[in-house]
Design a protein around this motif. Structure first.
Motif, PDB file in Angstrom:
ATOM      1  N   LEU A  41     -18.321 124.637  67.336  1.00 37.11           N
ATOM      2  CA  LEU A  41     -17.433 125.686  67.821  1.00 37.11           C
ATOM      3  C   LEU A  41     -16.334 125.084  68.688  1.00 37.11           C
ATOM      4  O   LEU A  41     -15.164 125.488  68.612  1.00 37.11           O
ATOM      5  CB  LEU A  41     -18.230 126.724  68.602  1.00 37.11           C
ATOM      6  N   ALA A  42     -16.686 124.092  69.504  1.00 36.98           N
ATOM      7  CA  ALA A  42     -15.694 123.441  70.360  1.00 36.98           C
ATOM      8  C   ALA A  42     -14.710 122.619  69.539  1.00 36.98           C
ATOM      9  O   ALA A  42     -13.499 122.646  69.786  1.00 36.98           O
ATOM     10  CB  ALA A  42     -16.391 122.554  71.384  1.00 36.98           C
ATOM     11  N   GLN A  43     -15.207 121.909  68.556  1.00 34.14           N
ATOM     12  CA  GLN A  43     -14.345 121.040  67.762  1.00 34.14           C
ATOM     13  C   GLN A  43     -13.449 121.828  66.811  1.00 34.14           C
ATOM     14  O   GLN A  43     -12.326 121.418  66.530  1.00 34.14           O
ATOM     15  CB  GLN A  43     -15.198 120.044  66.982  1.00 34.14           C
ATOM     16  N   GLY A  44     -13.943 122.961  66.323  1.00 37.05           N
ATOM     17  CA  GLY A  44     -13.190 123.728  65.341  1.00 37.05           C
ATOM     18  C   GLY A  44     -12.172 124.685  65.921  1.00 37.05           C
ATOM     19  O   GLY A  44     -11.374 125.273  65.172  1.00 37.05           O
ATOM     20  N   GLY A  45     -12.193 124.858  67.235  1.00 37.70           N
ATOM     21  CA  GLY A  45     -11.256 125.795  67.837  1.00 37.70           C
ATOM     22  C   GLY A  45     -11.558 127.236  67.449  1.00 37.70           C
ATOM     23  O   GLY A  45     -12.699 127.588  67.138  1.00 37.70           O
ATOM     24  N   ARG A  46     -10.560 128.058  67.476  1.00 41.41           N
ATOM     25  CA  ARG A  46     -10.728 129.481  67.152  1.00 41.41           C
ATOM     26  C   ARG A  46     -11.130 129.624  65.683  1.00 41.41           C
ATOM     27  O   ARG A  46     -10.410 129.181  64.780  1.00 41.41           O
ATOM     28  CB  ARG A  46      -9.435 130.235  67.428  1.00 41.41           C
ATOM     29  N   GLN A  47     -12.286 130.246  65.440  1.00 38.17           N
ATOM     30  CA  GLN A  47     -12.772 130.353  64.062  1.00 38.17           C
ATOM     31  C   GLN A  47     -13.654 131.580  63.889  1.00 38.17           C
ATOM     32  O   GLN A  47     -14.233 132.088  64.845  1.00 38.17           O
ATOM     33  CB  GLN A  47     -13.542 129.088  63.669  1.00 38.17           C
ATOM     34  N   THR A  48     -13.758 132.012  62.668  1.00 34.51           N
ATOM     35  CA  THR A  48     -14.606 133.149  62.341  1.00 34.51           C
ATOM     36  C   THR A  48     -16.052 132.698  62.198  1.00 34.51           C
ATOM     37  O   THR A  48     -16.335 131.502  62.079  1.00 34.51           O
ATOM     38  CB  THR A  48     -14.162 133.808  61.031  1.00 34.51           C
ATOM     39  N   ALA A  49     -16.946 133.667  62.173  1.00 35.20           N
ATOM     40  CA  ALA A  49     -18.356 133.341  61.971  1.00 35.20           C
ATOM     41  C   ALA A  49     -18.594 132.673  60.610  1.00 35.20           C
ATOM     42  O   ALA A  49     -19.314 131.669  60.539  1.00 35.20           O
ATOM     43  CB  ALA A  49     -19.209 134.593  62.127  1.00 35.20           C
ATOM     44  N   PRO A  50     -17.996 133.179  59.512  1.00 37.44           N
ATOM     45  CA  PRO A  50     -18.191 132.477  58.230  1.00 37.44           C
ATOM     46  C   PRO A  50     -17.673 131.047  58.245  1.00 37.44           C
ATOM     47  O   PRO A  50     -18.274 130.153  57.641  1.00 37.44           O
ATOM     48  CB  PRO A  50     -17.398 133.339  57.246  1.00 37.44           C
ATOM     49  N   ALA A  51     -16.565 130.806  58.963  1.00 32.92           N
ATOM     50  CA  ALA A  51     -16.028 129.445  59.024  1.00 32.92           C
ATOM     51  C   ALA A  51     -16.976 128.520  59.777  1.00 32.92           C
ATOM     52  O   ALA A  51     -17.208 127.374  59.359  1.00 32.92           O
ATOM     53  CB  ALA A  51     -14.650 129.457  59.692  1.00 32.92           C
ATOM     54  N   LEU A  52     -17.544 129.005  60.874  1.00 35.39           N
ATOM     55  CA  LEU A  52     -18.501 128.185  61.623  1.00 35.39           C
ATOM     56  C   LEU A  52     -19.750 127.929  60.791  1.00 35.39           C
ATOM     57  O   LEU A  52     -20.290 126.817  60.788  1.00 35.39           O
ATOM     58  CB  LEU A  52     -18.872 128.873  62.938  1.00 35.39           C
ATOM     59  N   ALA A  53     -20.209 128.943  60.074  1.00 37.44           N
ATOM     60  CA  ALA A  53     -21.383 128.767  59.215  1.00 37.44           C
ATOM     61  C   ALA A  53     -21.109 127.743  58.123  1.00 37.44           C
ATOM     62  O   ALA A  53     -21.957 126.892  57.812  1.00 37.44           O
ATOM     63  CB  ALA A  53     -21.776 130.104  58.598  1.00 37.44           C
ATOM     64  N   ALA A  54     -19.907 127.788  57.552  1.00 30.65           N
ATOM     65  CA  ALA A  54     -19.562 126.849  56.491  1.00 30.65           C
ATOM     66  C   ALA A  54     -19.482 125.420  57.016  1.00 30.65           C
ATOM     67  O   ALA A  54     -19.955 124.474  56.366  1.00 30.65           O
ATOM     68  CB  ALA A  54     -18.228 127.248  55.851  1.00 30.65           C
ATOM     69  N   SER A  55     -18.912 125.243  58.212  1.00 27.93           N
ATOM     70  CA  SER A  55     -18.755 123.884  58.753  1.00 27.93           C
ATOM     71  C   SER A  55     -20.084 123.277  59.179  1.00 27.93           C
ATOM     72  O   SER A  55     -20.224 122.053  59.221  1.00 27.93           O
ATOM     73  CB  SER A  55     -17.780 123.898  59.932  1.00 27.93           C
TER      74      SER A  55
ATOM     75  N   ALA B 117     -11.463 138.732  64.680  1.00 25.89           N
ATOM     76  CA  ALA B 117     -12.879 138.349  64.522  1.00 25.89           C
ATOM     77  C   ALA B 117     -13.082 136.847  64.657  1.00 25.89           C
ATOM     78  O   ALA B 117     -13.859 136.240  63.916  1.00 25.89           O
ATOM     79  CB  ALA B 117     -13.431 138.864  63.195  1.00 25.89           C
ATOM     80  N   VAL B 118     -12.391 136.246  65.630  1.00 25.18           N
ATOM     81  CA  VAL B 118     -12.550 134.813  65.850  1.00 25.18           C
ATOM     82  C   VAL B 118     -13.260 134.565  67.177  1.00 25.18           C
ATOM     83  O   VAL B 118     -13.160 135.361  68.125  1.00 25.18           O
ATOM     84  CB  VAL B 118     -11.192 134.066  65.834  1.00 25.18           C
ATOM     85  N   TYR B 119     -13.965 133.454  67.212  1.00 22.18           N
ATOM     86  CA  TYR B 119     -14.737 133.035  68.378  1.00 22.18           C
ATOM     87  C   TYR B 119     -14.239 131.660  68.813  1.00 22.18           C
ATOM     88  O   TYR B 119     -13.780 130.857  68.001  1.00 22.18           O
ATOM     89  CB  TYR B 119     -16.223 132.940  68.038  1.00 22.18           C
ATOM     90  N   TRP B 120     -14.370 131.367  70.105  1.00 26.22           N
ATOM     91  CA  TRP B 120     -14.011 130.031  70.586  1.00 26.22           C
ATOM     92  C   TRP B 120     -14.637 129.779  71.962  1.00 26.22           C
ATOM     93  O   TRP B 120     -15.063 130.713  72.646  1.00 26.22           O
ATOM     94  CB  TRP B 120     -12.498 129.851  70.652  1.00 26.22           C
ATOM     95  N   LEU B 121     -14.676 128.502  72.319  1.00 25.80           N
ATOM     96  CA  LEU B 121     -15.145 128.095  73.639  1.00 25.80           C
ATOM     97  C   LEU B 121     -13.950 127.732  74.509  1.00 25.80           C
ATOM     98  O   LEU B 121     -13.020 127.053  74.057  1.00 25.80           O
ATOM     99  CB  LEU B 121     -16.071 126.877  73.552  1.00 25.80           C
ATOM    100  N   THR B 122     -13.983 128.157  75.761  1.00 29.12           N
ATOM    101  CA  THR B 122     -12.993 127.678  76.712  1.00 29.12           C
ATOM    102  C   THR B 122     -13.298 126.218  77.052  1.00 29.12           C
ATOM    103  O   THR B 122     -14.422 125.737  76.801  1.00 29.12           O
ATOM    104  CB  THR B 122     -13.027 128.509  78.003  1.00 29.12           C
ATOM    105  N   PRO B 123     -12.350 125.485  77.626  1.00 31.31           N
ATOM    106  CA  PRO B 123     -12.649 124.102  78.029  1.00 31.31           C
ATOM    107  C   PRO B 123     -13.838 124.015  78.995  1.00 31.31           C
ATOM    108  O   PRO B 123     -14.626 123.062  78.928  1.00 31.31           O
ATOM    109  CB  PRO B 123     -11.349 123.641  78.701  1.00 31.31           C
ATOM    110  N   GLU B 124     -13.967 125.010  79.864  1.00 35.59           N
ATOM    111  CA  GLU B 124     -15.070 125.005  80.819  1.00 35.59           C
ATOM    112  C   GLU B 124     -16.408 125.227  80.121  1.00 35.59           C
ATOM    113  O   GLU B 124     -17.403 124.551  80.433  1.00 35.59           O
ATOM    114  CB  GLU B 124     -14.843 126.080  81.886  1.00 35.59           C
ATOM    115  N   GLN B 125     -16.442 126.170  79.186  1.00 34.05           N
ATOM    116  CA  GLN B 125     -17.670 126.412  78.429  1.00 34.05           C
ATOM    117  C   GLN B 125     -18.039 125.190  77.596  1.00 34.05           C
ATOM    118  O   GLN B 125     -19.210 124.806  77.522  1.00 34.05           O
ATOM    119  CB  GLN B 125     -17.487 127.638  77.529  1.00 34.05           C
ATOM    120  N   ALA B 126     -17.042 124.562  76.996  1.00 35.63           N
ATOM    121  CA  ALA B 126     -17.309 123.380  76.177  1.00 35.63           C
ATOM    122  C   ALA B 126     -17.875 122.244  77.022  1.00 35.63           C
ATOM    123  O   ALA B 126     -18.794 121.529  76.595  1.00 35.63           O
ATOM    124  CB  ALA B 126     -16.029 122.931  75.478  1.00 35.63           C
TER     125      ALA B 126
END
Length: 352
Positions: free
Chosen positions: A43-57, A85-94
């Protein structure tokens, strides 16, 4: 004795707190899952992404990935934009969840909480028996989680803050000193010191065979095995004399005979040697605090049973406090004792 009638506001406040605690307990399992499956990292490396995109990666089940992501959003562990419908981590969360080399990485420590739930039945039996549970009897997650919880703390403080706070020790380590770590676990602290002070030599001692094997592997991986060695032995049985520095990181309160172990440490020190040990900060009496909740809970499940399993005279627990630790040091023959440094959760003590 008559009890007062239930105050509905106080009752509701307590139930609200219990509900929040239950939610946090359940969420902790999703942290272990996200860490083990590499979801936070992806999630951190992929930046803003959808759930299907994270599942695929990650090659993981798309429906479960979406549910996991929503659990993170609900707990404030990631961000979400409903429109796209995108998810991402802030730098602090990452920095806390996705970067194991970060000094603020905490996700690996969730394994400690997970271990306490695996071991609940064993702890219940201990309550009904002699109270003892050896460190080696716990679930594997405790050993891995302890290593991964403390290693970022060592990276953040050990060389930068704690060693310089000791009387003259940093210069001695740079010139070349002999260092021991009693209860070394998987070797994180010694490996870090060996990287920083290549002229010194380091020996780790721990009675837990699997931890020592892991420590040896970790030293080889870090390319410091030429100056770091490990031995399987207990806190009162370790070999060696004339150590310039002996360290004990959050282990003294788990030993059944703390005074006996401290006495052996004093005997093994060089004439001008120092004993540095870390212990959790403690309030003078039990009271509501995050620190107290953490350490009294882990002490109930791990630390106090460990001491009781050894059949010794002590069972201090993780909230023994500085006055009790001073008593142990003086009873062992140390004449000088001081708090050299501290973090929000731990104190660094020096004795000689």
């Amino acid at each position: 004795m008559l009890q007062r009638a239930i105050d509905q506001d106080q009752l509701n406040a307590f139930l609200s707190r219990w509900t929040a605690d239950q939610a946090a307990t359940l969420h902790a399992a999703t942290v272990v899952i996200g860490d083990k499956l590499g979801l936070y990292k992806a999630l951190a490396q992929g930046g803003r992404q959808t759930a299907p995109a994270l599942a695929a990666s990650t090659g993981l089940n798309p429906r479960l990935v979406r549910e996991w992501l929503n659990a993170q959003v609900a707990s404030g562990y990631c961000e979400y934009e409903p429109e796209s419908a995108v998810y991402w981590l802030t730098p602090e969360q990452a920095a806390c969840l996705a970067e194991p080399d970060s000094p603020t990485f905490v996700a690996g420590g969730a394994l400690v909480s997970n271990a306490s739930h695996y071991d609940t039945d064993r702890v219940v039996r201990a309550f009904r028996d002699d109270g003892g549970i050896g460190w080696h009897e716990h679930h594997q997650h405790l050993f891995e989680g302890t290593q991964r919880f403390f290693e970022p703390i060592y990276r953040r403080h050990l060389v930068k803050d704690w060693i310089p706070a000791l009387d003259g020790m940093e210069a001695r380590l740079r010139r070349g000193a002999r260092v021991a770590d009693i209860g070394c676990g998987q070797g994180a602290s010694l490996i870090l010191m060996a990287r920083t002070f290549p002229a010194s030599r380091f020996t780790g001692f721990d009675y837990h065979v699997d931890s020592i094997k892991a420590a040896q592997r970790n030293a080889e991986k870090a390319q410091v095995a030429d100056r770091v060695s490990f031995q399987v032995t207990g806190a009162q049985d370790f070999e060696g004399e004339d150590f310039d520095l002996i360290c004990v990181f959050n282990a003294l309160h788990e030993w059944g005979d703390a005074v006996g172990a401290a006495s052996r440490i004093r005997e093994a020190l060089a004439p001008e040697g120092l004993w540095m040990f870390t212990e959790p900060l403690a309030d003078p009496y039990p009271q509501e605090s995050v620190r107290g909740r953490t350490f009294f809970s882990v002490s109930t499940c791990v630390c106090t049973p460990s001491a009781l399993s050894q059949g010794g005279r002590e069972s201090m627990g993780a909230q023994a406090g500085e006055a009790e630790l001073r008593r142990v040091a003086h009873a062992a023959g140390f004449t000088r004792f001081r708090r050299a440094a501290e973090t929000p959760m731990f104190m660094v003590l020096e004795a000689s």
